[in-house]
Enzyme design. Structure first.
Site, PDB file in Angstrom:
ATOM      1  NE  ARG A 207      -4.333  -1.472   0.292  1.00  0.00           N
ATOM      2  CZ  ARG A 207      -3.882  -2.947  -1.403  1.00  0.00           C
ATOM      3  NH1 ARG A 207      -3.394  -3.446  -1.874  1.00  0.00           N
ATOM      4  NH2 ARG A 207      -5.413  -3.501  -0.797  1.00  0.00           N
ATOM      5  CD  GLU A 236      -3.735   3.155  -5.166  1.00  0.00           C
ATOM      6  OE1 GLU A 236      -2.468   3.290  -4.947  1.00  0.00           O
ATOM      7  OE2 GLU A 236      -3.690   2.341  -5.141  1.00  0.00           O
ATOM      8  CG  HIS A 253      -2.904  -0.809  -6.582  1.00  0.00           C
ATOM      9  ND1 HIS A 253      -4.080   0.037  -4.936  1.00  0.00           N
ATOM     10  CD2 HIS A 253      -3.876  -1.572  -6.317  1.00  0.00           C
ATOM     11  CE1 HIS A 253      -3.865  -0.726  -4.009  1.00  0.00           C
ATOM     12  NE2 HIS A 253      -3.990  -1.926  -4.698  1.00  0.00           N
TER      13      HIS A 253
HETATM   14  N1  LIG Z   1      -0.478  -4.220  -5.245  1.00  0.00           N
HETATM   15  C1  LIG Z   1      -2.006  -5.040  -5.574  1.00  0.00           C
HETATM   16  O1  LIG Z   1      -2.277  -5.083  -6.097  1.00  0.00           O
HETATM   17  C2  LIG Z   1      -2.137  -5.600  -4.275  1.00  0.00           C
HETATM   18  C3  LIG Z   1      -1.227  -6.119  -3.400  1.00  0.00           C
HETATM   19  N2  LIG Z   1      -1.633  -5.699  -1.778  1.00  0.00           N
HETATM   20  C4  LIG Z   1      -1.468  -5.483  -0.266  1.00  0.00           C
HETATM   21  O2  LIG Z   1      -0.250  -6.509  -0.054  1.00  0.00           O
HETATM   22  C5  LIG Z   1      -0.882  -6.418   1.298  1.00  0.00           C
HETATM   23  C6  LIG Z   1      -0.545  -8.632   1.997  1.00  0.00           C
HETATM   24  O3  LIG Z   1      -0.966  -8.947   0.952  1.00  0.00           O
HETATM   25  P1  LIG Z   1      -0.691 -10.810   1.685  1.00  0.00           P
HETATM   26  O4  LIG Z   1      -0.090 -10.942   1.667  1.00  0.00           O
HETATM   27  O5  LIG Z   1      -1.853 -11.818   1.224  1.00  0.00           O
HETATM   28  O6  LIG Z   1      -1.092 -10.513   3.356  1.00  0.00           O
HETATM   29  P2  LIG Z   1      -0.894 -11.643   5.498  1.00  0.00           P
HETATM   30  O7  LIG Z   1      -2.306 -10.517   5.678  1.00  0.00           O
HETATM   31  O8  LIG Z   1      -1.032 -12.696   4.192  1.00  0.00           O
HETATM   32  O9  LIG Z   1       0.620 -11.038   5.526  1.00  0.00           O
HETATM   33  C7  LIG Z   1       1.110  -9.486   5.753  1.00  0.00           C
HETATM   34  C8  LIG Z   1       1.634  -9.688   6.487  1.00  0.00           C
HETATM   35  O10 LIG Z   1       2.784  -9.028   6.515  1.00  0.00           O
HETATM   36  C9  LIG Z   1       2.668  -9.641   8.055  1.00  0.00           C
HETATM   37  N3  LIG Z   1       3.407  -7.582   8.999  1.00  0.00           N
HETATM   38  C10 LIG Z   1       2.337  -7.514   9.490  1.00  0.00           C
HETATM   39  N4  LIG Z   1       2.614  -5.704   9.945  1.00  0.00           N
HETATM   40  C11 LIG Z   1       4.344  -5.950   9.836  1.00  0.00           C
HETATM   41  C12 LIG Z   1       5.714  -5.242  10.222  1.00  0.00           C
HETATM   42  N5  LIG Z   1       5.441  -4.228  10.902  1.00  0.00           N
HETATM   43  N6  LIG Z   1       6.717  -5.749   9.213  1.00  0.00           N
HETATM   44  C13 LIG Z   1       6.814  -6.805   8.293  1.00  0.00           C
HETATM   45  N7  LIG Z   1       5.701  -7.792   8.383  1.00  0.00           N
HETATM   46  C14 LIG Z   1       4.910  -7.235   8.879  1.00  0.00           C
HETATM   47  C15 LIG Z   1       1.886  -9.994   8.210  1.00  0.00           C
HETATM   48  O11 LIG Z   1       2.898 -11.127  10.171  1.00  0.00           O
HETATM   49  C16 LIG Z   1       2.063 -10.780   7.400  1.00  0.00           C
HETATM   50  O12 LIG Z   1       2.661 -12.129   7.877  1.00  0.00           O
HETATM   51  C17 LIG Z   1      -1.602  -6.997   1.334  1.00  0.00           C
HETATM   52  O13 LIG Z   1      -2.712  -6.051   2.797  1.00  0.00           O
HETATM   53  C18 LIG Z   1      -2.035  -5.791   0.352  1.00  0.00           C
HETATM   54  O14 LIG Z   1      -1.963  -4.631   0.891  1.00  0.00           O
HETATM   55  C19 LIG Z   1      -2.611  -7.605  -1.968  1.00  0.00           C
HETATM   56  C20 LIG Z   1      -2.614  -8.134  -3.531  1.00  0.00           C
HETATM   57  C21 LIG Z   1      -2.283  -6.865  -4.282  1.00  0.00           C
HETATM   58  O1  LIG Z   2      -6.137  -7.821  -3.323  1.00  0.00           O
HETATM   59  C1  LIG Z   2      -6.040  -5.797  -3.390  1.00  0.00           C
HETATM   60  O2  LIG Z   2      -5.797  -6.036  -1.639  1.00  0.00           O
HETATM   61  C2  LIG Z   2      -5.593  -5.520  -4.135  1.00  0.00           C
HETATM   62  O3  LIG Z   2      -4.599  -4.498  -3.385  1.00  0.00           O
HETATM   63  C3  LIG Z   2      -6.232  -5.539  -5.100  1.00  0.00           C
HETATM   64  O4  LIG Z   2      -5.809  -5.903  -6.167  1.00  0.00           O
HETATM   65  C4  LIG Z   2      -6.648  -3.927  -5.691  1.00  0.00           C
HETATM   66  O5  LIG Z   2      -7.564  -3.895  -6.503  1.00  0.00           O
HETATM   67  P1  LIG Z   2      -8.842  -3.352  -6.736  1.00  0.00           P
HETATM   68  O6  LIG Z   2     -10.131  -4.155  -5.396  1.00  0.00           O
HETATM   69  O7  LIG Z   2      -8.254  -1.576  -6.151  1.00  0.00           O
HETATM   70  O8  LIG Z   2      -9.661  -3.558  -8.118  1.00  0.00           O
END
Ligand SMILES: NC(=O)C1=CN([C@@H]2O[C@H](COP(=O)(O)OP(=O)(O)OC[C@H]3O[C@@H](n4cnc5c(N)ncnc54)[C@H](O)[C@@H]3O)[C@@H](O)[C@H]2O)C=CC1
Ligand SMILES: O=C(O)C(=O)[C@H](O)COP(=O)(O)O
Length: 379
Positions: A207, A236, A253
Site C-alpha cells: 500500500r 492514490e 496499483h
Molecule cells: N498491489 C496490489 O495489487 C496488491 C496489494 N496487496 C497488498 O499486499 C498486502 C499483503 O498481502 P498478503 O501477503 O496477502 O497479506 P498477509 O496478511 O497474508 O501477510 C502480511 C504479512 O505481513 C506481516 N506484517 C505485518 N506487519 C508487519 C511489519 N511491520 N513488518 C513486517 N511484516 C509485517 C504479517 O505478519 C503477515 O505475515 C495486502 O494487505 C495488500 O495491502 C495485496 C494484493 C494485491
Molecule cells: O487485493 C488487494 O489487496 C489489492 O490491492 C487489489 O489488487 C486491489 O484491486 P482493486 O480492489 O482496487 O480493484
C-alpha cells in the site's frame, strides 16, 4: 435480497444473481443512500466502509474481493454486528509475477543479474511467503522480515534494519496498519530510506503509505543509484508526477490484476456470503469461468535455460508495458487531478493470465524444466 456491488467485480451476475437483485455502482461513488434497502455490500479496495456508511441500512454483510482490508473499519463493523469477509491470497500469484517482472527489468537496465541479488522480503504472508518460495526455488538468496510472525515464536526472520543494510533488493508485502507495535504506516520513513544499500532496488506493491512518499522523493533527488518500482501511491488515485519521474517503474496499483486473481476473489466472497446466509454454495469458478484456454509458448531445442525462463515470464507479464501506459497517462497531467486517468487504466486493464495457466513447450534439459517449474509454469 438486494446486493449493492462495485461494478468492477468480474462474474457478478454469474455468482450473485441466483442470490438476489444486484445494483452495480462505481466503487468510489457508493454512498449510504445507495444502501438504504441493501442487505449485502460487495466492494473492492476503493470503497471506504465504516459504520457511518451503513448507519440505518439493512446491510449485514460486507465482502471485499481483495486481499487488503485497510479500506474497511474492521473493529467498527464488528462492533456494529456486521459480518465481514475478504479474499485472502486471491491475487497473491499475480503480485509475485509483478515482482519477478520488476526484477527482470531492473536487471536488464543495470546489467546486474537478478539471480545474484539478495532479496529482502518485508511481510511474509500470502504474497511475501509465495515470493520467498518462488525466489528460493529459482536459487535467489532471500532475507525475511515479519515481526508479528517472529513474535509468535516462528524462526527464520531478521529485523527490518538488517534487511535495509544487507539486501540488494527490498520488496514490501505488509498490510497497511496505523497502530500497534508493528504498524506499517510510513514503515520506510526518511531515516530508513537513507540506509538502503548503494545501488539498492526498492519495490512497493503493498500500500502506498507504507513508504513515506515525500521522503522517498527527496531521497531519490540525492541518490541516483537507487532503482524504485512503485505500484501503489500514498495519495492514490492522485499520483505525484515528480515522484513517478524519479521512479524506475511506476504502475497504477495493478500488481495483482491477473484475471485469475480477480475471479478467485469473486468466488471467495460468493462462498463467504452463502455461508453467512446459511445456504449452499453450488457455484464454482471452474463451472462458471469462461474457458480462456491455456496459453502455449514454444521454444527451440537449443534455447539456454535462463533465457527461456525470462522470455516465458515476460510473455506472461511484462511490467514495462504497464509502466509505459502509466507514464503516458499520468505525466501530461502535471498539476491536475490524476484520479480519472488512474481509475480508467485500472478499469480497462488488459487481459492477463498467471504462469500456472501457461504451458511452456521446450525440449530443454533438466535445468530448463526445473527453472520453469520453480517459476510456476506447467509443462
Ligand atoms: N498491489 C496490489 O495489487 C496488491 C496489494 N496487496 C497488498 O499486499 C498486502 C499483503 O498481502 P498478503 O501477503 O496477502 O497479506 P498477509 O496478511 O497474508 O501477510 C502480511 C504479512 O505481513 C506481516 N506484517 C505485518 N506487519 C508487519 C511489519 N511491520 N513488518 C513486517 N511484516 C509485517 C504479517 O505478519 C503477515 O505475515 C495486502 O494487505 C495488500 O495491502 C495485496 C494484493 C494485491
Ligand atoms: O487485493 C488487494 O489487496 C489489492 O490491492 C487489489 O489488487 C486491489 O484491486 P482493486 O480492489 O482496487 O480493484
Amino acid at each position: 435480497m438486494h446486493i449493492v456491488a462495485d461494478e468492477n467485480i468480474p462474474l457478478l451476475d454469474a455468482f450473485f444473481a441466483p442470490l438476489g437483485r444486484i445494483t452495480r455502482l462505481p466503487g468510489r461513488q457508493i454512498s449510504r443512500e445507495h444502501l438504504l434497502d441493501a442487505d449485502a455490500l460487495l466492494v473492492r479496495s476503493v470503497t471506504r466502509v465504516d459504520p457511518q456508511l451503513l448507519a440505518d441500512t439493512p446491510v449485514r454483510f460486507v465482502g471485499t474481493c481483495t486481499i487488503g482490508t485497510d479500506h474497511l473499519d474492521l473493529p467498527g463493523l464488528a462492533a456494529a454486528g456486521i459480518t465481514v469477509a475478504s479474499a485472502p491470497g486471491c491475487n497473491a500469484r499475480g503480485v509475485v509475477e509483478y515482482v519477478l517482472s520488476c526484477l527482470l527489468t531492473l536487471s536488464e537496465r543495470t546489467g546486474l543479474d537478478w539471480r545474484t541479488r539478495r532479496v529482502g522480503i518485508v511481510g511474509v504472508g500470502e504474497v511475501g511467503g509465495r515470493l520467498a518460495q518462488t525466489l528460493a526455488a529459482l536459487g535467489v538468496e532471500c532475507l525475511l522480515c515479519d515481526p508479528p510472525r517472529a513474535n509468535r515464536g516462528e524462526s527464520g526472520f531478521a529485523p527490518l534494519d538488517q534487511l535495509l543494510t544487507e539486501c540488494d533488493v527490498l520488496s514490501c508485502h505488509v498490510p497497511l496498519t496505523h497502530s500497534g507495535p508493528d504498524a506499517t504506516w510510513h514503515l520506510l520513513d526518511a531515516g530508513r530510506l537513507v540506509t538502503l544499500r548503494p545501488g539498492a532496488w526498492l519495490i512497493n506493491s503493498s500500500r502506498g503509505p507504507v513508504i513515506d512518499n515525500h521522503a522517498l522523493k527527496a531521497v531519490l533527488a540525492e541518490r541516483a543509484d537507487l532503482q524504485v518500482a512503485l505500484d501503489v501511491w500514498e495519495q492514490e488515485p492522485q499520483v505525484d508526477g515528480e515522484l513517478l519521474q524519479r521512479c524506475a517503474l511506476g504502475t497504477p496499483h495493478i500488481a495483482g490484476y491477473s484475471l485469475d486473481g480477480k475471479l478467485r476473489g469473486t468466488e471467495q466472497i460468493y462462498r463467504a456470503l452463502c455461508a453467512s446466509l446459511g445456504v449452499p454454495a453450488p457455484l464454482t469458478l471452474q463451472s462458471l469461468a469462461p474457458d480462456a484456454g491455456r496459453a502455449q509458448l514454444q521454444f527451440a531445442a537449443d534455447t539456454p535455460a535462463q533465457w527461456l525462463l525470462e522470455r516465458s515470464l515476460r510473455q506472461v507479464y511484462d511490467v514495462r508495458d504497464d509502466d509505459a501506459r502509466f507514464r503516458a497517462a499520468m505525466l501530461p497531467l502535471a498539476g491536475q487531478s490524476t484520479a480519472q486517468a488512474f481509475d480508467a487504466l485500472r478499469k480497462g486493464y488488459p487481459l492477463r493470465r498467471e504462469c500456472p495457466e501457461v504451458e511452456v513447450r521446450h525440449s530443454g534439459q533438466e535445468e530448463t524444466a526445473a527453472l520453469l517449474a520453480a517459476a510456476g509454469f506447467k509443462r
